[in-house]
Design a protein around this motif. Structure first.
Motif, PDB file in Angstrom:
ATOM      1  N   HIS A 135     -39.190 -21.738 -13.631  1.00 35.80           N
ATOM      2  CA  HIS A 135     -39.325 -22.243 -15.063  1.00 35.80           C
ATOM      3  C   HIS A 135     -38.362 -21.407 -15.846  1.00 35.80           C
ATOM      4  O   HIS A 135     -37.916 -20.538 -15.473  1.00 35.80           O
ATOM      5  CB  HIS A 135     -40.663 -22.314 -15.526  1.00 35.80           C
ATOM      6  CG  HIS A 135     -41.510 -20.902 -15.176  1.00 35.80           C
ATOM      7  ND1 HIS A 135     -41.458 -19.812 -16.431  1.00 35.80           N
ATOM      8  CD2 HIS A 135     -41.751 -19.955 -13.973  1.00 35.80           C
ATOM      9  CE1 HIS A 135     -41.950 -18.764 -16.086  1.00 35.80           C
ATOM     10  NE2 HIS A 135     -42.189 -18.906 -14.642  1.00 35.80           N
ATOM     11  N   ASN A 136     -38.661 -21.426 -17.092  1.00 29.84           N
ATOM     12  CA  ASN A 136     -37.759 -20.853 -18.132  1.00 29.84           C
ATOM     13  C   ASN A 136     -36.395 -20.700 -17.997  1.00 29.84           C
ATOM     14  O   ASN A 136     -35.783 -19.946 -17.738  1.00 29.84           O
ATOM     15  CB  ASN A 136     -38.284 -19.271 -18.004  1.00 29.84           C
ATOM     16  CG  ASN A 136     -37.833 -18.402 -19.301  1.00 29.84           C
ATOM     17  OD1 ASN A 136     -37.259 -19.039 -20.400  1.00 29.84           O
ATOM     18  ND2 ASN A 136     -37.804 -17.320 -19.253  1.00 29.84           N
ATOM     19  N   PHE A 137     -35.692 -22.001 -17.791  1.00 27.47           N
ATOM     20  CA  PHE A 137     -34.454 -22.292 -17.648  1.00 27.47           C
ATOM     21  C   PHE A 137     -33.946 -23.527 -18.578  1.00 27.47           C
ATOM     22  O   PHE A 137     -35.031 -24.218 -19.073  1.00 27.47           O
ATOM     23  CB  PHE A 137     -33.993 -22.616 -16.382  1.00 27.47           C
ATOM     24  CG  PHE A 137     -34.509 -23.643 -15.672  1.00 27.47           C
ATOM     25  CD1 PHE A 137     -34.084 -24.928 -15.925  1.00 27.47           C
ATOM     26  CD2 PHE A 137     -35.545 -23.581 -14.587  1.00 27.47           C
ATOM     27  CE1 PHE A 137     -34.935 -26.075 -15.351  1.00 27.47           C
ATOM     28  CE2 PHE A 137     -36.335 -24.612 -14.212  1.00 27.47           C
ATOM     29  CZ  PHE A 137     -36.120 -25.739 -14.307  1.00 27.47           C
ATOM     30  N   ASP A 163     -51.337 -23.463  -8.593  1.00 28.92           N
ATOM     31  CA  ASP A 163     -51.415 -22.413  -7.462  1.00 28.92           C
ATOM     32  C   ASP A 163     -50.025 -22.252  -6.873  1.00 28.92           C
ATOM     33  O   ASP A 163     -49.943 -21.505  -6.143  1.00 28.92           O
ATOM     34  CB  ASP A 163     -52.315 -23.201  -6.169  1.00 28.92           C
ATOM     35  CG  ASP A 163     -53.660 -23.266  -6.580  1.00 28.92           C
ATOM     36  OD1 ASP A 163     -54.282 -22.495  -7.499  1.00 28.92           O
ATOM     37  OD2 ASP A 163     -54.393 -24.122  -6.116  1.00 28.92           O
ATOM     38  N   ALA A 164     -48.986 -22.700  -7.691  1.00 29.80           N
ATOM     39  CA  ALA A 164     -47.543 -22.584  -7.201  1.00 29.80           C
ATOM     40  C   ALA A 164     -47.278 -21.025  -7.432  1.00 29.80           C
ATOM     41  O   ALA A 164     -47.473 -20.484  -8.278  1.00 29.80           O
ATOM     42  CB  ALA A 164     -46.609 -23.615  -8.048  1.00 29.80           C
ATOM     43  N   GLU A 165     -46.201 -20.552  -6.488  1.00 29.98           N
ATOM     44  CA  GLU A 165     -45.564 -19.339  -6.607  1.00 29.98           C
ATOM     45  C   GLU A 165     -44.644 -19.714  -7.709  1.00 29.98           C
ATOM     46  O   GLU A 165     -43.843 -20.643  -7.889  1.00 29.98           O
ATOM     47  CB  GLU A 165     -44.872 -18.982  -5.478  1.00 29.98           C
ATOM     48  CG  GLU A 165     -43.831 -17.868  -5.559  1.00 29.98           C
ATOM     49  CD  GLU A 165     -43.168 -17.510  -4.304  1.00 29.98           C
ATOM     50  OE1 GLU A 165     -42.279 -16.617  -4.450  1.00 29.98           O
ATOM     51  OE2 GLU A 165     -43.661 -18.152  -3.365  1.00 29.98           O
ATOM     52  N   ARG A 166     -44.581 -18.733  -8.661  1.00 27.52           N
ATOM     53  CA  ARG A 166     -43.651 -18.879 -10.048  1.00 27.52           C
ATOM     54  C   ARG A 166     -42.395 -18.162  -9.742  1.00 27.52           C
ATOM     55  O   ARG A 166     -42.463 -17.006  -9.440  1.00 27.52           O
ATOM     56  CB  ARG A 166     -44.612 -18.685 -11.301  1.00 27.52           C
ATOM     57  CG  ARG A 166     -45.340 -19.909 -11.574  1.00 27.52           C
ATOM     58  CD  ARG A 166     -46.350 -19.429 -12.218  1.00 27.52           C
ATOM     59  NE  ARG A 166     -47.237 -20.712 -12.862  1.00 27.52           N
ATOM     60  CZ  ARG A 166     -47.953 -21.482 -11.997  1.00 27.52           C
ATOM     61  NH1 ARG A 166     -47.994 -21.339 -10.738  1.00 27.52           N
ATOM     62  NH2 ARG A 166     -48.739 -22.407 -12.691  1.00 27.52           N
ATOM     63  N   ILE A 167     -41.355 -18.788 -10.550  1.00 27.17           N
ATOM     64  CA  ILE A 167     -40.106 -17.926 -10.371  1.00 27.17           C
ATOM     65  C   ILE A 167     -39.577 -18.242 -11.706  1.00 27.17           C
ATOM     66  O   ILE A 167     -39.373 -19.176 -12.376  1.00 27.17           O
ATOM     67  CB  ILE A 167     -38.912 -18.434  -9.534  1.00 27.17           C
ATOM     68  CG1 ILE A 167     -39.310 -18.270  -7.932  1.00 27.17           C
ATOM     69  CG2 ILE A 167     -37.566 -17.945  -9.739  1.00 27.17           C
ATOM     70  CD1 ILE A 167     -38.509 -18.810  -7.004  1.00 27.17           C
ATOM     71  N   ASP A 168     -39.385 -16.852 -12.447  1.00 22.36           N
ATOM     72  CA  ASP A 168     -38.891 -16.821 -13.888  1.00 22.36           C
ATOM     73  C   ASP A 168     -37.391 -16.946 -13.937  1.00 22.36           C
ATOM     74  O   ASP A 168     -36.794 -16.085 -13.355  1.00 22.36           O
ATOM     75  CB  ASP A 168     -39.399 -16.007 -14.558  1.00 22.36           C
ATOM     76  CG  ASP A 168     -39.278 -15.764 -16.293  1.00 22.36           C
ATOM     77  OD1 ASP A 168     -38.347 -16.587 -16.620  1.00 22.36           O
ATOM     78  OD2 ASP A 168     -39.902 -15.188 -16.911  1.00 22.36           O
TER      79      ASP A 168
END
Length: 548
Positions: free
Chosen positions: A26-28, A66-71
């Motif tokens: 996210h954040n893109f 519950d997902a692993e997040r990538i900023d």
């Protein structure tokens, strides 16, 4: 720094796929093309190598709690870019060959002299990339210029387009080429006033010398392909259509596939000149749209290139009225080779640059199309560079794909007018005309003829300017693409041209999570700056395979 990046990319590319939990990036600023529109999004969920969802982060954050997040830290995300016409072996061999691209004649000779000092006794000095069109006088070089360097090595240097070569006297002698040697059909040996070979061989005549050059081993080809994978991934390419491979290169690909050592997608085209061409066709397709290696097409070159005046024209060259270029095969043989492919259910991808070559290829494809739907085959004209205006609508009528390379226009802009005159430029590099009639364009670069960087292609497609900004208002800009069209040509339509649009080409749910992160937003910056944008990360099937 470059070494560290290369090592990092190599290590990442070697990473095998492993099962993973749902990941939410996210954040893109995300962009992708669909059949209907350009879609923007700022979050994407993927799992087991495939996209689950794209959309707004607020919604996906709740949906995949519950997902692993990538900023992504505000960067720009695009589907993995696809080069629909490149040469992987040539790209991987660049480090082993003398690269003369963008060199003056004087710089080329100096580089040749320097390269010779590194060679073992008896070793061939091999290179590519020279371009006489950029030199004062625009004249072909000669063997005398190489002989004057007093280098005790056979020298063979292919022109930037790969359709002509420059040899010294020692190389000509080893190949048995002299005053009495006849050029094969579809080739030319340039000669001086006394009939002696000048050292320049064009198109099919190059084979006379090439047969004397030691061929790479299977192991060497595998290493070169792995070098090409690393380079391609670092440039944001997650898929390449390899435009013409022989049997040994196919074997190299198949061995790498068995070793799980292909970290991207490759769609090779079997060359009609391959040893065991018929046998390989009868063996059928290799792989499927889902596999990293997928082969179901052939490549035939109908003519040469404009720069070496080998492109076959209907009327003489504007700057050499006694010449019309070369057809590399008799028309009847060309048709029989194409028919062999379609009889075995292979797509045909035909190199055609001159308007005569394009006209003949269209005639052949029309003949092939009568027995089976073209929409099933998706036949392609590679380059489709100079087309007689009245032939352009036939691309749509025959449901053909135009496989075109935007950087060719910006590289050729100064030479094309010399070769063609103004009248024939109307049907040259005619991207928007083709798009407006509904003909899909599968974009590529033709690397290593041009640089492999697809951002260079997006820039050239939209600006019709070179990377120095010339001409300031663009060259024949009515044929420029919009950025949305260019992105589609390097993603969804390139995937369609490889029968893979159901699995790659954009980031719709169910497709592979092949994507890239860029340091700048190509939709917001000045279009002249697009070529400077850097790829920060490349992902294939949800695995990061390159990090800048």
């Amino acid at each position: 720094m470059r070494l560290a990046q290369t090592l990092a990319a190599t290590l990442l590319a070697a990473t095998s796929f492993s099962s993973q939990a749902v990941t939410l990036i996210h954040n893109f600023s995300g962009y992708q093309t669909t059949d209907k529109a350009l879609i923007q999004f700022n979050a994407m969920a993927f799992d087991q190598g495939k996209v689950l969802d794209t959309g707004n982060f607020t919604e996906l954050d709740e949906k995949y709690s519950d997902a692993e997040r990538i900023d992504a830290k505000g960067k720009t995300l695009l589907p993995g870019l696809i080069d629909a016409h490149g040469h992987m072996l040539g790209l991987g061999q660049l480090n082993e060959l003398l690269d003369l691209r963008d060199h003056s004649l004087e710089d080329s000779l100096a580089a040749i002299k320097h390269q010779a000092e590194r060679l073992e006794p008896g070793q061939w000095l091999l290179g590519r990339g020279w371009n006489q069109v950029t030199w004062p006088g625009k004249q072909f070089p000669s063997r005398e210029q190489l002989d004057a360097l007093e280098i005790d090595h056979p020298i063979w240097l292919r022109r930037v387009d790969g359709h002509a070569g420059w040899a010294n006297s020692k190389a000509l002698h080893l190949a048995g080429i002299d005053k009495s040697t006849q050029a094969p059909e579809g080739g030319e040996i340039l000669r001086d006033s006394e009939g002696e070979p000048t050292g320049i061989l064009i198109d099919n005549a190059m084979s006379l010398l090439q047969q004397a050059v030691p061929s790479p081993t299977l192991a060497q080809e595998k290493k070169s392909l792995q070098n090409a994978f690393t380079t391609a991934l670092s440039l944001g390419l997650t898929s390449v259509h390899d435009a013409g491979i022989n049997e040994q290169t196919l074997t190299a690909y198949r061995e790498l596939a068995k070793e799980n050592a292909i970290p991207m997608r490759v769609y090779p085209m079997l060359s009609v000149d391959s040893h065991n061409y018929v046998k390989l066709l009868k063996a059928g397709h290799i792989g499927s749209p889902e596999t990293r290696l997928y082969m179901r097409s052939i490549k035939l070159s109908a003519d040469g290139a404009l720069g070496s005046r080998g492109a076959a024209l209907l009327e003489p060259y504007h700057d050499r009225p006694q010449e019309k270029g070369l057809l590399l095969y008799p028309e009847s043989k060309m048709l029989s080779l194409l028919k062999l492919a379609t009889d075995n259910n292979f797509q045909v991808n035909v190199h055609a640059i001159g308007d005569r070559a394009n006209h003949i290829v269209l005639n052949h494809l029309e003949a092939l199309d009568k027995k089976k739907s073209q929409q099933e085959y998706r036949h392609r004209v590679e380059h489709a560079q100079v087309i007689e205006v009245k032939d352009i609508p036939r691309f749509a009528q025959l449901n053909l794909i135009a496989s075109m390379q935007p950087t060719h226009a910006t590289s050729d802009k100064n030479m094309a007018g010399d070769r063609l005159g103004d009248k024939r430029l109307i049907g040259a590099y005619a991207w928007q005309t083709l798009l407006n009639q509904g003909t899909p364009i599968a974009a590529g670069s033709d690397f290593p003829v041009e640089p492999a960087n697809p951002l260079f292609g997006l820039h050239a497609a939209t600006t019709r300017r070179d990377r120095q900004g010339n001409p300031s208002k663009g060259w024949r800009t009515k044929e420029a693409m919009t950025l949305e069209q260019a992105l589609r040509a390097f993603t969804l339509d390139a995937a369609y041209a490889g029968h893979q649009e159901k699995v790659i080409g954009n980031l719709q749910p169910g497709k592979f999570a092949d994507f890239i992160l860029l340091d700048k937003n190509i939709f917001e910056i000045d279009s002249q700056e697009i070529w400077q944008v850097q790829v920060l990360q490349t992902w294939v099937e949800g695995e990061k395979v390159y990090q800048r």
